[in-house]
Motif scaffolding. Structure first.
Motif, PDB file in Angstrom:
ATOM      1  N   TRP A  38      51.588  51.270  81.026  1.00 30.87           N
ATOM      2  CA  TRP A  38      52.375  50.636  80.502  1.00 30.87           C
ATOM      3  C   TRP A  38      51.420  50.320  79.752  1.00 30.87           C
ATOM      4  O   TRP A  38      50.639  49.639  78.422  1.00 30.87           O
ATOM      5  CB  TRP A  38      53.571  50.028  80.697  1.00 30.87           C
ATOM      6  N   LEU A  39      50.256  49.098  80.453  1.00 29.65           N
ATOM      7  CA  LEU A  39      49.480  48.508  79.563  1.00 29.65           C
ATOM      8  C   LEU A  39      48.305  48.599  79.355  1.00 29.65           C
ATOM      9  O   LEU A  39      47.513  49.186  78.114  1.00 29.65           O
ATOM     10  CB  LEU A  39      48.528  47.597  81.074  1.00 29.65           C
ATOM     11  N   VAL A  40      47.834  50.568  79.968  1.00 28.36           N
ATOM     12  CA  VAL A  40      47.359  51.232  79.142  1.00 28.36           C
ATOM     13  C   VAL A  40      47.881  51.499  78.145  1.00 28.36           C
ATOM     14  O   VAL A  40      46.759  51.887  76.751  1.00 28.36           O
ATOM     15  CB  VAL A  40      46.558  52.865  79.467  1.00 28.36           C
ATOM     16  N   ALA A  41      48.795  52.030  77.769  1.00 32.26           N
ATOM     17  CA  ALA A  41      49.513  52.733  76.370  1.00 32.26           C
ATOM     18  C   ALA A  41      49.607  51.782  75.422  1.00 32.26           C
ATOM     19  O   ALA A  41      49.662  51.901  73.872  1.00 32.26           O
ATOM     20  CB  ALA A  41      50.842  53.073  77.087  1.00 32.26           C
ATOM     21  N   PHE A  42      49.870  50.885  75.854  1.00 32.54           N
ATOM     22  CA  PHE A  42      49.788  49.083  75.043  1.00 32.54           C
ATOM     23  C   PHE A  42      48.549  48.889  73.982  1.00 32.54           C
ATOM     24  O   PHE A  42      48.278  48.714  73.057  1.00 32.54           O
ATOM     25  CB  PHE A  42      50.826  48.083  75.398  1.00 32.54           C
ATOM     26  N   ASP A  43      47.274  49.377  75.420  1.00 32.44           N
ATOM     27  CA  ASP A  43      45.638  49.051  74.843  1.00 32.44           C
ATOM     28  C   ASP A  43      45.711  49.977  73.607  1.00 32.44           C
ATOM     29  O   ASP A  43      45.006  49.290  72.410  1.00 32.44           O
ATOM     30  CB  ASP A  43      44.912  48.990  76.183  1.00 32.44           C
ATOM     31  N   SER A  44      45.636  50.932  74.093  1.00 32.95           N
ATOM     32  CA  SER A  44      45.390  51.850  72.912  1.00 32.95           C
ATOM     33  C   SER A  44      46.261  52.667  71.907  1.00 32.95           C
ATOM     34  O   SER A  44      45.491  52.584  70.646  1.00 32.95           O
ATOM     35  CB  SER A  44      45.485  53.310  74.016  1.00 32.95           C
ATOM     36  N   SER A  45      47.233  52.091  71.762  1.00 35.10           N
ATOM     37  CA  SER A  45      48.189  51.688  70.841  1.00 35.10           C
ATOM     38  C   SER A  45      47.378  51.362  69.789  1.00 35.10           C
ATOM     39  O   SER A  45      46.859  50.750  68.839  1.00 35.10           O
ATOM     40  CB  SER A  45      49.449  51.866  70.866  1.00 35.10           C
ATOM     41  N   ARG A  46      47.307  50.044  70.103  1.00 34.14           N
ATOM     42  CA  ARG A  46      47.086  48.399  69.613  1.00 34.14           C
ATOM     43  C   ARG A  46      45.348  48.567  68.347  1.00 34.14           C
ATOM     44  O   ARG A  46      44.899  48.749  67.855  1.00 34.14           O
ATOM     45  CB  ARG A  46      46.657  47.195  70.096  1.00 34.14           C
TER      46      ARG A  46
END
Length: 50
Positions: free
Chosen positions: A17-25
């Motif tokens: 979830w953190l990786v997906a959130f960081d990449s989408s940001r």
């Protein structure tokens, strides 16, 4: 044994979830800097001033 699996799955889920959130940001910031996504807050404030 089940508790260990639950902990591992929870940690992997949080990490993904953190990786997906960081990449989408980062993608949002790149699109905003490229002008693809306008900053609606600035337009709203300019409309109120004018």
């Amino acid at each position: 044994m089940r508790v260990q699996i639950l902990i591992i799955v929870s940690l992997l889920s949080a990490l993904s979830w953190l990786v997906a959130f960081d990449s989408s940001r980062d993608l949002y910031r790149m699109a905003h800097e490229a002008g693809v996504i306008p900053n609606l807050h600035i337009k709203h404030h300019l409309r109120d001033v004018l």
